[in-house]
Design a protein around this motif. Structure first.
Motif, PDB file in Angstrom:
ATOM      1  N   GLU B 196       0.808  -1.230  -0.122  1.00  0.00           N
ATOM      2  CA  GLU B 196      -0.019   0.143   0.071  1.00  0.00           C
ATOM      3  C   GLU B 196       0.760   1.325   0.013  1.00  0.00           C
ATOM      4  OE1 GLU B 196      -2.965   0.330   3.104  1.00  0.00           O
ATOM      5  OE2 GLU B 196      -3.669  -1.624   2.319  1.00  0.00           O
ATOM      6  N   ALA B 197       1.957   1.045   0.836  1.00  0.00           N
ATOM      7  CA  ALA B 197       2.817   2.166   1.042  1.00  0.00           C
ATOM      8  C   ALA B 197       3.480   2.582  -0.482  1.00  0.00           C
ATOM      9  CB  ALA B 197       3.749   1.937   1.969  1.00  0.00           C
ATOM     10  N   MET B 198       4.125   1.618  -0.865  1.00  0.00           N
ATOM     11  CA  MET B 198       4.713   1.941  -2.476  1.00  0.00           C
ATOM     12  C   MET B 198       3.698   2.342  -3.640  1.00  0.00           C
ATOM     13  SD  MET B 198       7.919   1.022  -1.858  1.00  0.00           S
ATOM     14  CE  MET B 198       8.673   0.730  -3.479  1.00  0.00           C
ATOM     15  N   THR B 199       2.559   1.544  -3.459  1.00  0.00           N
ATOM     16  CA  THR B 199       1.522   2.067  -4.657  1.00  0.00           C
ATOM     17  C   THR B 199       0.968   3.399  -4.386  1.00  0.00           C
ATOM     18  OG1 THR B 199      -0.046   0.902  -3.722  1.00  0.00           O
ATOM     19  CG2 THR B 199       1.134  -0.021  -5.221  1.00  0.00           C
ATOM     20  N   MET B 200       0.891   3.852  -3.326  1.00  0.00           N
ATOM     21  CA  MET B 200      -0.262   5.048  -2.976  1.00  0.00           C
ATOM     22  C   MET B 200       0.800   6.533  -2.957  1.00  0.00           C
ATOM     23  SD  MET B 200      -2.885   3.407  -0.789  1.00  0.00           S
ATOM     24  CE  MET B 200      -4.059   4.441  -0.861  1.00  0.00           C
ATOM     25  N   ALA B 201       2.071   6.346  -2.178  1.00  0.00           N
ATOM     26  CA  ALA B 201       2.571   7.446  -1.650  1.00  0.00           C
ATOM     27  C   ALA B 201       3.274   8.320  -2.314  1.00  0.00           C
ATOM     28  CB  ALA B 201       3.611   6.915  -0.432  1.00  0.00           C
ATOM     29  N   ASP B 202       3.330   9.583  -2.178  1.00  0.00           N
ATOM     30  CA  ASP B 202       4.349  10.552  -2.717  1.00  0.00           C
ATOM     31  C   ASP B 202       5.891  10.349  -1.754  1.00  0.00           C
ATOM     32  OD1 ASP B 202       2.701  11.744  -4.688  1.00  0.00           O
ATOM     33  OD2 ASP B 202       1.855  12.965  -2.995  1.00  0.00           O
ATOM     34  N   LYS B 203       5.484  10.192  -0.400  1.00  0.00           N
ATOM     35  CA  LYS B 203       6.525  10.217   0.455  1.00  0.00           C
ATOM     36  C   LYS B 203       6.157   9.308   1.400  1.00  0.00           C
ATOM     37  CE  LYS B 203       7.169  13.806   3.617  1.00  0.00           C
ATOM     38  NZ  LYS B 203       7.761  15.283   3.708  1.00  0.00           N
ATOM     39  N   ILE B 204       7.167   8.240   1.792  1.00  0.00           N
ATOM     40  CA  ILE B 204       7.053   7.281   2.653  1.00  0.00           C
ATOM     41  C   ILE B 204       7.780   7.737   3.798  1.00  0.00           C
ATOM     42  CG2 ILE B 204       7.160   4.710   3.266  1.00  0.00           C
ATOM     43  CD1 ILE B 204       6.789   4.175   0.296  1.00  0.00           C
ATOM     44  N   VAL B 205       7.208   7.177   5.189  1.00  0.00           N
ATOM     45  CA  VAL B 205       7.908   7.625   6.322  1.00  0.00           C
ATOM     46  C   VAL B 205       7.992   6.102   7.005  1.00  0.00           C
ATOM     47  CG1 VAL B 205       7.831   8.530   8.470  1.00  0.00           C
ATOM     48  CG2 VAL B 205       7.118   9.965   6.767  1.00  0.00           C
ATOM     49  N   VAL B 206       9.174   5.521   7.036  1.00  0.00           N
ATOM     50  CA  VAL B 206       9.560   4.052   7.696  1.00  0.00           C
ATOM     51  C   VAL B 206       9.638   4.624   8.959  1.00  0.00           C
ATOM     52  CG1 VAL B 206      10.525   1.957   7.332  1.00  0.00           C
ATOM     53  CG2 VAL B 206      10.290   3.425   5.490  1.00  0.00           C
ATOM     54  N   LEU B 207       8.655   3.821   9.651  1.00  0.00           N
ATOM     55  CA  LEU B 207       8.828   3.914  11.393  1.00  0.00           C
ATOM     56  C   LEU B 207       9.285   2.676  11.957  1.00  0.00           C
ATOM     57  CD1 LEU B 207       5.645   5.971  12.062  1.00  0.00           C
ATOM     58  CD2 LEU B 207       7.994   6.671  12.506  1.00  0.00           C
ATOM     59  N   ARG B 208       9.897   2.845  13.181  1.00  0.00           N
ATOM     60  CA  ARG B 208      10.314   1.612  13.881  1.00  0.00           C
ATOM     61  C   ARG B 208      10.508   2.053  15.241  1.00  0.00           C
ATOM     62  NH1 ARG B 208      15.445  -2.605  13.935  1.00  0.00           N
ATOM     63  NH2 ARG B 208      16.558  -0.510  13.506  1.00  0.00           N
ATOM     64  N   ALA B 209       9.823   1.340  16.164  1.00  0.00           N
ATOM     65  CA  ALA B 209       9.933   1.783  17.663  1.00  0.00           C
ATOM     66  C   ALA B 209       9.623   3.330  17.724  1.00  0.00           C
ATOM     67  CB  ALA B 209      10.988   1.139  18.340  1.00  0.00           C
ATOM     68  N   GLY B 210       9.037   4.043  16.953  1.00  0.00           N
ATOM     69  CA  GLY B 210       8.708   5.431  16.972  1.00  0.00           C
ATOM     70  C   GLY B 210       9.801   6.422  16.450  1.00  0.00           C
TER      71      GLY B 210
END
Ligand SMILES: Nc1ncnc2c1ncn2[C@@H]1O[C@H](COP(=O)(O)OP(=O)(O)O)[C@@H](O)[C@H]1O
Ligand SMILES: [Mg+2]
Lengths: 288, 333
Positions: B196-210
């Motif tokens: 979903e992130a790859m197909t929809m985003a202009d910008k992706i924010v990848v989060l891990r443990a905040g």
């Protein structure tokens, strides 16, 4: 319960309970109907035979009949309104996270475990008594004349006592309903611009509709037969003679079982009218 | 307008720090996706922006004004919840109209906007039904309708598609993307699904443990993942990680190669035994064991190839597409 075999087994298993319940209902009902058509004065000649509808006519013609129906209605409606409104507010309060929540909840439920006779006695002697009661002391400490609650405001007093007894039930049912409300719905409403009051009326109250219906239906059934509280406090005086109390007086004080039974049949009819009426207005809440 | 800036925002529940100090800027009109594994704080971050949670410290700026103390209703943002959070006792029409009624608009204007939203979302025939009588996809659209009638500065979506079945999910994904193209409004979208992130985003924010692991466009994340976590999270099937001599030979602690960047053919340096071969028709995924490189190496071969369990396969990486990571898991330039 898919197969025919398991269905008939189920019927067999349920039979004892059904038969017991039927007997429980049918025997007293039949006896009441039977006596209501007979002149039966236990201390003045015993069973004196058939009288047709005479008992029914006499019961309605008595000067106490309509006032007793009115008193019954006042009591039931008064208690319902108080328990539902105060119950909602209490449930709302108890649903908030707070310190000592468990203990507070048990305290709120406590009155439900007190027998009606006992709670009526406690109210009569410790709270409402103009000389020794709490309210009397309160009035005097404020420099006011203490009110003799049970004679000057007898119906409100009884409504207060009965409401106190039933408030825990209403609160408990409404509290569980509050707890089943999806918190995201409230948050969505908050984002949609609904303030606390709007959230209460647009989201919470509709969500409670079913629980309120349950409270009203169950309480009405029990409130129509309130007896101990009246017996202990006013003994039916000062306009607190409900239909139930009138029947009691006819049977035991006047020793006229036939007349009392006819009153009992009227009570059954009244209860059914109320039930149908309630089902009509609130019953649709139970379908959805 | 709808530019959202998070300025050293933190959030602690009790003494658990869910969001360590975090800075992020979401530009006006951007489709920004927060992606990360379950429990990493995506929803919390979204709720901080919405105002449903108070920040522990830091500031939330909306259109360059400090919104930290502004209540949710006044921030001009609309949210679509994972559970849809429709009002079950109201009809679809009343649901969509609710924010407008709360805003005190006159009835004619409310009707106009509700009809318009219903037309856009194909809900016209369902306006007098209740949410309970709708399918999952329709409920989802009602929730979106309730958000768009307010004409908000930005939309916040919290895993809006996770309750839908796979086919419907793809359809709704497209609808939301189209909605974004048409409205041009800022959208912040939370998901744990990297597709979903790859197909929809202009910008992706990848989060891990905040923590923000990386911010970038889908292709940036795919082509230049900043660390092992992002490399493993973005892309499907996941990237192969190889340690040992092959990595050391190239001066790295870990070598990463995506399944689609491995070729099969005689004369290539690596080999192994096919464990499972997944035939998708368009591609074949080979899960190769006994390579001496890693437990399993996943290889993506275009088209349908005749590999089956137990076959020996010879393969090798596309050298230009190799990712190298140092001992701390960070990308080597
Ligand atoms: N109200 C809360 N009280 C305490 N802890 C919470 C609360 N809300 C979320 N958390 C914790 O914060 C972390 C992040 O939660 P969340 O933002 O819901 O994750 P995600 O949406 O990424 O799955 C989780 O470990 C969760 O247990
Ligand atoms: Mg979440």
């Amino acid at each position: 319960m898919a197969t025919r075999h398991s269905r008939s087994a189920a019927r067999l298993m349920m039979a004892p309970a059904v038969i017991l319940l039927l007997g429980w209902m049918l025997v007293p009902l039949t006896m009441t109907l039977w006596f209501s058509f007979r002149k039966y004065l236990p201390l003045r000649g015993g069973d004196l035979g058939w009288v047709g509808f005479e008992n029914y006519v006499r019961f309605v013609k008595s000067a106490s009949f309509w006032p007793s129906v009115q008193a019954t209605m006042t009591l039931v409606v008064g208690v319902l309104v108080i328990t539902v409104v105060v119950g909602i507010l209490l449930a709302l309060l108890l649903d908030q996270p707070m310190w000592g929540q468990g203990v507070v909840r048990i305290l709120v439920i406590a009155p439900f475990f007190v027998m009606p006779t006992v709670s009526a006695l406690v109210w009569k002697n410790l709270m409402l008594d103009p000389i020794n009661g709490f309210f009397g002391h309160l009035a005097r400490s404020l420099g006011l004349q203490p009110v003799d609650w049970l004679s000057q405001a007898s119906m409100p007093s009884i409504i207060m006592i009965v409401s106190w007894e039933w408030l825990p039930f209403a609160t408990l049912i409404l509290l569980t309903a509050f707890q089943s409300l999806d918190s995201e719905q409230l948050e969505a409403a908050e984002m949609d611009g609904a303030g606390p009051v709007a959230r209460f009326f647009y989201i919470m109250v509709p969500h409670l509709a079913r629980a309120i219906t349950v409270v009203i239906l169950i309480q009405t059934i029990f409130l129509l037969s309130i007896f101990a509280e009246i017996f202990v406090t006013t003994g039916g005086a000062f306009g607190t003679k409900t239909l139930t109390y009138l029947i009691y007086q006819r049977v035991l004080e006047s020793q006229n079982v036939g007349l009392g039974s006819a009153g009992g049949v009227y009570a059954i009819i009244l209860a059914n009218i109320v039930a149908i009426f309630l089902m009509r207005i609130v019953g649709k809440n139970l379908d959805a | 307008m709808g530019r959202i800036v998070l300025d050293k925002v933190t959030k602690t529940f009790g003494n658990v720090e869910v969001i360590p100090p975090l800075d992020l800027t979401i530009e006006d009109g951007e489709f920004c996706v927060f992606v990360g594994p379950s429990g990493c704080g995506k929803s919390t971050l979204l709720r901080l922006i919405a105002g449903l949670e108070d920040v522990t410290s830091g500031r939330v700026l909306i259109d360059d004004t400090d919104a930290t103390e502004i209540p949710p209703a006044k921030r001009g943002l609309a949210m679509v919840f994972q559970s849809y959070a429709l009002y079950p006792h109201m009809t679809v029409r009343k649901n969509i109209a609710f924010p407008l009624r709360m805003a005190g608009l006159d009835q004619a204007e409310i009707d106009r906007r509700v009809e318009e939203a219903a037309k856009v979302l194909n809900l016209t025939d369902y306006l007098d039904r209740r949410p309970g009588q709708l399918s999952g996809g329709q409920r989802q659209r009602v929730a979106i309708g309730r958000a768009i009638v307010r004409e908000p500065k930005a939309f916040l979506f919290d895993e809006p598609l996770s309750n839908l079945d796979a086919a419907l999910r793809v359809g709704m994904r497209l609808e939301i993307s189209e909605l974004h193209n048409r409205l041009g409004t800022t959208m912040i979208y939370v998901t744990h699904d990297q597709v979903e992130a790859m197909t929809m985003a202009d910008k992706i924010v990848v989060l891990r443990a905040g923590n923000i692991e990386q911010v970038g466009s889908p292709l940036e994340l795919y082509e230049r993942p900043r660390n092992l976590f992002v490399a493993g999270f973005i892309g499907s099937p996941t990237m192969n990680f190889i340690t040992g001599p092959e990595a050391e030979k190239r001066g790295a602690a870990t070598l990463g190669i995506r399944p689609e960047h491995i070729r099969v053919g005689e004369g290539l340096p690596w080999s192994g035994i096919v464990g499972v071969a997944e035939h998708l028709g368009s591609d074949t995924f080979l899960h190769v064991h006994d390579t001496g490189l890693a437990e399993t190496i996943t290889v993506r071969v275009p088209g349908d190839v005749e590999f089956k369990h137990g076959d020996r396969v010879v393969f090798g990486p596309d050298e230009a597409k190799i990712h190298l990571f140092d001992a701390n898991g960070l990308r080597k330039p």
